[in-house]
Structures are given as structure tokens and as C-alpha cells.
Design an enzyme around this catalytic site. Structure first.
Site, PDB file in Angstrom:
ATOM      1  CD  GLU A  17      -1.420  -0.071   3.598  1.00  8.91           C
ATOM      2  OE1 GLU A  17      -1.918   1.044   3.778  1.00  8.91           O
ATOM      3  OE2 GLU A  17      -1.734  -1.080   4.264  1.00  8.91           O
ATOM      4  CB  CYS A  68      -2.543  -4.648   6.514  1.00  4.25           C
ATOM      5  SG  CYS A  68      -1.998  -3.043   7.076  1.00  4.25           S
ATOM      6  CG  HIS A  96      -2.828  -6.625  10.526  1.00  5.88           C
ATOM      7  ND1 HIS A  96      -1.649  -6.316   9.900  1.00  5.88           N
ATOM      8  CD2 HIS A  96      -3.402  -5.434  10.828  1.00  5.88           C
ATOM      9  CE1 HIS A  96      -1.523  -4.998   9.816  1.00  5.88           C
ATOM     10  NE2 HIS A  96      -2.578  -4.440  10.372  1.00  5.88           N
TER      11      HIS A  96
END
Ligand code: HMG
Length: 446
Positions: A83, A120, A245
Site C-alpha cells: 500500500e 494490509c 495482523h
């Protein structure tokens, strides 16, 4: 069905380090424990001035290819998840392939290349794409290279500044993998959310507190979706590790507690815990949602102090956070360093893991959570033993606050600042300048 999964993994950290409790906190007038205890972070990694998402990704990939004795002819697909891309058309994977072609015989002309974007969670989605490509038999016997690479920088003086990080994870996805086999089932929790986004801007607009609520809500949906596909509900003892995450370890502390409470329901462990703190509230026993949520909150406050929860957390979650504490958020690579961290801890403790299962919980703002199981394969110990992340972390240059400010400016696309490098590159790809169409140029430094 063929066994498909992650055959090998390599990690490349940005070569600079910002010490959060000792260098960052005093400048912000904060208690260092806000970082070490609250957020759970010791340091952030940053790219040196000659590093970027391409060099970090290509360097991780080269290390992986060298270790596995691969050449471009063995790779049928290169997907980069990021990203932090600097081009809306030309994918980072083409730059990475260009780098690798400088040092290997042959080329990647017949490899399918792409770039995946969904905050993510895109790293995990790229693994999915590779999995589907192999499972569909379209891979011609070749493996896929998946690279998750990001410079997770936030605007100076914004709330996210403490959670920055930079690094890349390269993974080889193949049949009969050495590291972990991916499960067929997946759970999704996805909704149109505006909690963290970068509308044509380098640094994110973030509603930090809301982003944490959205993370938890989508994660819960994803777990429920996975459970709906399985014959039996999940049980806390099903998984040796649950890599989440990890934007910062404190977030995972919240996710771990919520997850444990959820999968505890109607199990023998809930009965055991009930002797001390009662059974967890059931929504049907409440007149309205608000009173149910209040009761759940008090139950969770008690649950997190129980012996059962603490030993589950110490064994299943804590080992996933070791690398993250030292590097901060790597966005797309973050859940993949959580997995590596857990396996590394198991190898160091001499644990037998072959055949054990992990529940891998990915998340991307905007927002989507995805959960799936992975089974640890025979070759895991050798694979994870080859990681050099500890040495890389040790070697990072420790920035002063004033140097940190210069590095942040050097990577700010809106500024044109000349900053000297802090480390000397050796045996790696570096960003070496710009071409006539404003493309980035890379070279390999011996
Ligand atoms: P903040 O306002 O700087 O920090 O923002 P805080 O005041 O909320 O403190 C953080 C924690 O430290 C709290 O713990 C405090 O109590 C504790 P909690 O109560 O939440 O458990 N604390 C202390 N503990 C011990 N001693 C002390 C002390 N002081 C405070 N003295 C925030 C924190 C996370 C909001 C901010 O850093 C931020 O905006 N980060 C960026 C957004 C983010 O990371 N969100 C996470 C979920 S979204 C996600 O994961 C997706 C993402 O990776 C992007 C993507 O998908 O692409 C971000």
C-alpha cells in the site's frame, strides 16, 4: 486435492531503527511505558535513503531464491502486495523482476506479474491468488513468488507516528510445501469503512480509535464466517499459534481476548472458567444490546485475569509478537512476520510442531478481515532456522531524533531533500536514481 502452501519465507527489515521509549518518547513528552507496555513496541524500522519498497522486496526475494537454489525459470508468477506504491500503473513486481534479472541468468518474461491492493490484507490475498493459480493447475509445475513490502510512514506528529515501520516478506508458494500447508476453508468479514485510507496521498488519514473498533468487528465476522463452514466450532486448544495482523502488539492483545472469549463459548474450558467468574453473558438473556455489551465488557475484564486465559495468551499469542515489537507495522507483511516470529520461537524452544495447526488472522483497513488455518509441514524447522532476522535487527543503525526527522523527510514524496545514507549497502539492490520518464532506477551493489 494437492497440498499447497508456503514453501519458504525470507524477511528484509529497513536498515534504520528508531528507539521508541528512549528516543521518541522523550521528544513527545510521553511516558516510555506508553510505547513498551501500552502499544507493546520497542522500536520502529525505517528504510535508509537508498532503500524503498522495491529494494526491500527484491532483497528479500533474492535471499529466498539463493537459499532455495532457484532461477527465474522456476517462478511462474510474481505478485507484490503493497500500500506504499509510487506508481498508479506500472506494478512494483515489474521493478522487482528487473532487479532480479540483473543478477540471475534467464528472465521472468513468462511469469505473470501483478500488484495487490487492500491495505494490509493484500499480502494474504496475494497468497490466495497464488494458491488458486496452483490449485487450478494453471501453474505449469512452477512456483509463485509473493512479496509483501511497505514503508508504513505516517504524517509527522500524527497519532500513528508511533506505529511506523518498514520491511518486506518474500514467500514462495508451491505444491508440497516445506513450511505450512494452507487450509481450503477461509472466513471473511468485510465492509465499506472509512477508518484508514490514503486518497491519492502518501501518508494515511486515520481515525485511530475507530480503526481499532473496525479491526475487531471485522475480525469477529471473519471468525463467524469460518465457523459456519466447519463441521465443529473452533476450540481454544485447536491451534498452537494464532498470528494476527499486528499494527502494534497492543492491538493483538485486544483481538486475542475477543477471539478467546468467542471460541471459548460452550467448551469444557468455559465450564472450568465459570467456577471462578461465571459463564459468559448470552445476548438472548438481555433486553437490549447496550446492557449485553456492558455485561460482556465486565466479563472480559475478569476473563483476562484468569489462569486459563493468561496461559493460552502466553503460549498462543505472545510468541507471534517478538519481531513486531522491534519493527513496528509492516502493513502487508505484518501478519507474515507474526507467523515467522511464532515459528522461530517454537524452533528456539525445541518444540515439535509438524502436523500442528495455526489460525492465521489477517486484516486490512477499509476494511476486511480474513481467517484461515495452516498446518505446519515437515521442513518447518530448517526453513525457519534459515531466517536472518535477528542479525538484521542487531545491525540496524540507531537513529537520533534529529536523524529520524531527516529520514522521514527523505522518504516524503512531497519534499525534495538530499540526505546522506546512514549505512553502507553491500550485496543488495539499491535505489540509484531516476530515469527519463521519472521511473526509478535500481542497481545491485556487490
Ligand atoms: P494514542 O492516542 O497515541 O495512544 O493512539 P493511547 O493514548 O490510546 O495509548 C495507547 C495505549 O497505551 C492505551 O492502551 C493506553 O492505555 C496505553 P489501551 O488502553 O488501548 O489498552 N498507555 C499506557 N500504558 C502504560 N503506561 C503508560 C501509558 N500511556 C498510555 N504510561 C493509536 C493509539 C493506536 C490510536 C495510534 O497509534 C494510531 O492512530 N495508530 C494508527 C492506526 C492503527 O494502527 N490502528 C490499528 C487498527 S487498524 C489496522 O490494523 C490497519 C492498519 O495496519 C492499516 C492497514 O490495514 O493498511 C493500521
Amino acid at each position: 486435492m494437492t497440498s499447497v502452501g508456503i514453501d519458504a519465507v525470507e524477511v528484509w527489515t529497513g536498515k534504520l531503527k528508531l528507539d521508541l521509549p528512549n528516543t521518541f518518547a522523550p521528544q513527545k513528552g510521553d511516558d516510555p511505558e506508553k510505547y513498551t507496555k501500552g502499544l507493546g513496541l520497542e522500536a520502529s524500522s525505517f528504510p535508509d535513503t537508498y532503500e524503498d519498497i522495491v529494494t526491500m522486496g527484491a532483497n528479500a526475494a533474492k535471499r529466498l531464491m539463493d537459499r532455495k537454489g532457484l532461477t527465474p525459470a522456476d517462478i511462474g508468477r510474481i505478485d507484490v502486495a503493497t500500500e506504499s506504491a509510487f506508481d498508479n500503473s506500472k506494478p512494483v513486481s515489474t521493478y522487482v523482476a528487473g532487479c532480479l534479472e540483473q543478477v540471475y541468468d534467464g528472465d521472468f518474461h513468462h511469469a505473470n506479474k501483478g500488484e495487490r491492493k487492500f491495505a494490509c490484507v493484500a499480502g494474504t490475498q496475494s497468497i490466495d491468488d497464488a494458491y488458486n493459480w496452483i490449485a487450478a493447475g494453471r501453474n505449469r509445475g512452477l512456483a509463485a513468488l509473493v512479496i509483501a513490502t511497505d514503508t508504513a510512514l505516517y504524517a509527522r506528529d500524527s497519532s500513528g507516528e508511533a506505529t511506523q515501520g518498514a520491511g518486506a516478506v518474500a514467500m514462495l508458494i508451491d505444491e508440497d510445501p516445506n513450511l505450512v500447508e494452507l487450509s481450503h476453508e477461509q472466513g471473511y468479514g468485510s465492509a465499506d469503512e472509512t477508518d484508514f485510507l490514503k486518497p491519492q496521498q502518501q501518508f494515511p488519514s486515520v481515525d485511530g480509535k475507530r480503526s481499532m473498533q473496525v479491526y475487531l468487528a471485522r475480525m469477529r465476522e471473519a471468525v463467524e464466517d469460518l465457523e459456519a463452514q466447519l463441521d465443529e466450532p473452533l476450540h481454544p486448544e485447536d491451534f498452537v499459534y494464532v498470528p494476527f495482523h499486528t499494527p502494534f502488539p497492543g492491538m493483538v492483545r485486544k483481538a486475542g481476548l475477543l477471539g478467546y472469549r468467542h471460541i471459548l463459548r460452550d467448551t469444557d474450558i468455559e465450564d472450568e472458567v465459570a467456577e471462578e467468574i461465571g459463564r459468559q453473558p448470552r445476548e438472548e438473556s438481555f433486553d437490549d444490546r447496550e446492557s449485553y455489551e456492558e455485561a460482556i465488557q465486565s466479563y472480559m475484564d475478569e476473563l483476562k485475569r484468569t489462569e486459563q486465559y493468561r496461559s493460552w495468551y502466553d503460549a498462543t499469542i505472545e510468541p507471534t509478537l517478538n519481531i513486531s515489537r522491534q519493527v513496528g507495522n509492516w502493513y502487508t507483511g505484518s501478519v507474515h512476520i507474526a507467523r515467522a516470529s511464532a515459528l522461530q520461537a517454537a524452533a528456539e524452544a525445541g518444540r515439535a510442531l509438524t502436523g500442528e495447526r495455526m489460525l492465521v488472522a489477517s486484516y486490512g483497513s477499509g476494511a476486511q478481515a480474513e481467517v484461515h488455518a495452516e498446518t505446519v509441514c515437515d521442513g518447518w524447522r530448517e526453513e525457519i532456522g534459515a531466517l536472518t532476522i535477528d542479525e538484521q535487527l542487531q545491525r540496524r543503525y540507531d537513529l537520533s531524533f534529529e536523524e529520524y526527522e531527516r529520514v522521514h523527510d527523505a522518504h516524503n514524496h512531497d519534499l525534495d531533500t538530499e540526505v546522506e545514507e546512514f549505512t553502507q549497502p553491500s550485496g543488495e539492490f539499491v535505489h540509484a536514481g531516476w530515469g527519463r520518464m521519472n521511473e526509478r532506477k535500481y542497481e545491485y551493489v556487490e
